[in-house]
Each structure stands twice: as structure tokens, then as C-alpha cells.
Design a protein around this motif. Sequence first.
Motif, mmCIF file in Angstrom:
data_model
loop_
_atom_site.group_PDB
_atom_site.id
_atom_site.type_symbol
_atom_site.label_atom_id
_atom_site.label_comp_id
_atom_site.label_asym_id
_atom_site.label_seq_id
_atom_site.Cartn_x
_atom_site.Cartn_y
_atom_site.Cartn_z
ATOM 1 N N ARG A 1 -99.200 14.310 -11.026
ATOM 2 C CA ARG A 1 -97.944 13.838 -11.631
ATOM 3 C C ARG A 1 -96.860 14.907 -11.523
ATOM 4 N N ARG A 2 -97.235 16.152 -11.803
ATOM 5 C CA ARG A 2 -96.260 17.241 -11.821
ATOM 6 C C ARG A 2 -95.666 17.486 -10.430
ATOM 7 N N THR A 3 -96.439 17.240 -9.396
ATOM 8 C CA THR A 3 -95.938 17.438 -8.029
ATOM 9 C C THR A 3 -95.321 16.170 -7.451
ATOM 10 N N GLY A 4 -95.102 15.164 -8.301
ATOM 11 C CA GLY A 4 -94.405 13.958 -7.862
ATOM 12 C C GLY A 4 -95.253 12.967 -7.100
ATOM 13 N N ARG A 5 -96.571 13.064 -7.259
ATOM 14 C CA ARG A 5 -97.465 12.126 -6.560
ATOM 15 C C ARG A 5 -98.023 11.128 -7.577
ATOM 16 N N ALA A 6 -97.609 9.897 -7.459
ATOM 17 C CA ALA A 6 -98.050 8.856 -8.390
ATOM 18 C C ALA A 6 -99.433 8.355 -7.999
ATOM 19 N N VAL A 7 -100.231 8.050 -9.019
ATOM 20 C CA VAL A 7 -101.577 7.482 -8.818
ATOM 21 C C VAL A 7 -101.550 6.032 -9.280
ATOM 22 N N PRO A 8 -101.831 5.062 -8.384
ATOM 23 C CA PRO A 8 -102.395 5.213 -7.030
ATOM 24 C C PRO A 8 -101.356 5.012 -5.920
ATOM 25 N N GLU A 9 -100.065 4.903 -6.260
ATOM 26 C CA GLU A 9 -99.063 4.561 -5.236
ATOM 27 C C GLU A 9 -99.003 5.592 -4.111
ATOM 28 N N ASP A 10 -99.103 6.877 -4.466
ATOM 29 C CA ASP A 10 -99.059 7.924 -3.452
ATOM 30 C C ASP A 10 -100.438 8.478 -3.117
ATOM 31 N N VAL A 11 -101.272 8.626 -4.129
ATOM 32 C CA VAL A 11 -102.612 9.195 -3.962
ATOM 33 C C VAL A 11 -103.603 8.403 -4.808
ATOM 34 N N SER A 12 -104.723 8.025 -4.211
ATOM 35 C CA SER A 12 -105.787 7.354 -4.959
ATOM 36 C C SER A 12 -106.803 8.384 -5.438
ATOM 37 N N VAL A 13 -107.430 8.085 -6.573
ATOM 38 C CA VAL A 13 -108.458 8.971 -7.124
ATOM 39 C C VAL A 13 -109.668 8.129 -7.523
ATOM 40 N N VAL A 14 -110.835 8.543 -7.044
ATOM 41 C CA VAL A 14 -112.108 7.898 -7.401
ATOM 42 C C VAL A 14 -113.018 8.987 -7.952
ATOM 43 N N ALA A 15 -113.767 8.679 -8.988
ATOM 44 C CA ALA A 15 -114.615 9.695 -9.621
ATOM 45 C C ALA A 15 -116.065 9.248 -9.699
ATOM 46 N N VAL A 16 -116.965 10.220 -9.666
ATOM 47 C CA VAL A 16 -118.375 10.023 -10.015
ATOM 48 C C VAL A 16 -118.547 10.730 -11.352
ATOM 49 N N CYS A 17 -118.611 9.963 -12.430
ATOM 50 C CA CYS A 17 -118.575 10.569 -13.765
ATOM 51 C C CYS A 17 -119.054 9.561 -14.813
ATOM 52 N N PRO A 18 -119.269 10.013 -16.044
ATOM 53 C CA PRO A 18 -119.643 9.074 -17.107
ATOM 54 C C PRO A 18 -118.556 8.035 -17.337
ATOM 55 N N GLU A 19 -118.975 6.855 -17.729
ATOM 56 C CA GLU A 19 -118.059 5.728 -17.935
ATOM 57 C C GLU A 19 -116.917 6.049 -18.906
#
Length: 350
Positions: free
Chosen positions: A259-277
Motif C-alpha cells: 500500500r505504501r509503495t502505491g501498489r493496490a491488492v489485487p489490482e496491481d499485485v495479487s497475494v496468496v498465502a499458505v497460512c492458518p485460516e
Amino acid sequence: MVTLVEVARHAGVSASTVSYVLSGKRPISDLTRRRVRDSIEQLGYQPHAGARALASSRSRIIALMVPLRTDMYVPVMLEIAVAVATTARTHGYDVLLLTGEEGPSALRRVTGSGLAEAVILMDVQLDDERLPVLRAAGPPAVLVGLPGDPSGLSCVDLDFTAAGALCVEHLAGLGHREVAVIGEAPGVYARHTGFAERTLRGLRDRASELGVGLLHRPCDGGHDAVAGVLARVFDERPGVTAFVVQNETAVEPLLALLRRTGRAVPEDVSVVAVCPEPIAAQASVALTSVAIPAQELGRRAVERLIAGLSAHPADDEQRAHDGAVGVELLTPVLTVRDSSGPPPARAVRS
């Protein structure tokens, strides 16, 4: 406290008969067994744990080896441990928690003394130094994890290789061609911890098959470490349009820094995680994720162990080598939320 002699007197049998009913070492008629059990219940008798262990050669204690390392996400480990303790109690077993990093020496000490009659191992490495002890003359054991060579062992875990592949498949299906992986702390890979290595293998193999560029960077977690890794990722691969995160402590710092570098999620960058629900669902942007079924892993580990312990209750040596030997891998499930979408027409550059 009520004594065994008092139970015998109440049931109208000898003290040795009560002992045999409790230990199962000699056949007792159903009528007598019911009478003794009724007396035990009415009087509230509790067998002395030490005496019971000496009489039966069974302590009814499971040792749970879970080294609490600073570079691991402890809440997940403890969630598995709680599930182990809860499930074990339903089978009449207590759990002895071993949190140190002594490895084989702790295993020999606990099992050699007869303090625990079975073991559950966590934080399993591909070439785990505890395994030769188990294979040589170890107690019944189940691993929550998968070593490089699981032959002759009983293991239960999430299929982390498939989990990594699922993440890449999801992002490739959306059109992403350059993916960066924010991984566990460097020490986790240095120890060749099984779940981290297997996830990375799944990511790399599937990315290669699908023609997706993949960059993996370990990360200590926390704002400063994630900031450094993120800067290096965009410097090395400015075309990255998606991240896979397998590091719970890096999730929120990554989202904040994007967010701080101006990259919106998911419009600019997508994020997928392997983590607890809960981490995925409650993140500042609800994360598309593969959940870690911590409670299910703990429950299944105990169920497999009990199956082994129950296989030959009268033959301790046979019982130590029988039971549910083999590998059980839980199928990963990817849940799509708000953090993943198609890549932008033009990748955002630093």
C-alpha cells in the motif's frame, strides 16, 4: 482417597481380581467385571498412575516433541499441541510436552525411562536426527510432518507439495507470469524443515510446468525484514505481479508495504498465502489462501498412534512396531478471497 482394597470389599471380590480387571492381564467373567466397574464408579476410585504403570508396563502418557524455535510461528505449533492433548485425553492418555531442542537425547531419556509409552514428533526435518532412534528400537511414534525417507514410519501432514502447486496454478490461471515467494526465515530452510522444503518444491515444479517465472526469498518476518526483501524482489524482477507468502509474520507487513509503495491488492499485485485460516480471513485484505489444518493434524496424529498402541495390547514389543505405519497427507484446499485477481495490463515498477 478410596483404595483398591475398599473397591474389592465393596464388589465382594479379592484385591487381585480388581487389579486384573484394571490391567486386563487375566480373563475375568463379564459378571465380575461389571460388578467391579460398578464399585469403581460408585466409590470414585482412581488408580494410582505410578502403580498402574508398573503393573501394566504402560504409563498412558504420550510424549509430544515440539521444539519452540524463534524462527517458527509458535501459535500454529501450539494449536496442534492442544489438539493432540485434547484428543489423547478422550482415549485416556495424558501428554508430556517437550519443547527443547535436545533431539535424540530427549527421545532416549523419555522413552528409555518408561515415562512415556509413545511419542508424537513435530518440526520434522527432511533428514531428522531423531529418526534413527525410532527406527532402531524406538517406541510407537507418529510424525506430524514428512521426512525425506518416511519408510517404516507413521506420518500425517498437509500435502505441502500440492499446496505450493495449487498457489501457482491459481495465479497462472489468472494470467500471472512472474511470481515471487516470501518464504520462511532462513534458518527454517537451513535445517531443511520438511513443510517449507516441500512447499517450495511444489511451487517450483508447477511454475516450471506452467512457464511461470518464480523467485524465492526467505524472510525473517517483521516490517524491516519484509521491506528489505520486497525492495530486492522488485529490483531483481520488476515484472512481478503476484506474491505467495509462507510466513505468517510477513503477511501484514507485506500488505502495508505494498500500500505504501502505491501498489493496490489485487489490482496491481495479487497475494496468496499458505497460512492458518484466521490469519488469511482477518488480514487487512482478506487473503486467498491454502489453510493449515492444525487441529485436524493433531487429532489424526493421536488417532494413528492409538491405532498402533491398540494393535497388540498384550505384546509390548510387537505393539512397538505395528499399527498405522505409512504416510497420510491431507489434501490442501485453496480458498479464493479478495487478494487475488488478474495482473494489470502493465506491471507496476519500482
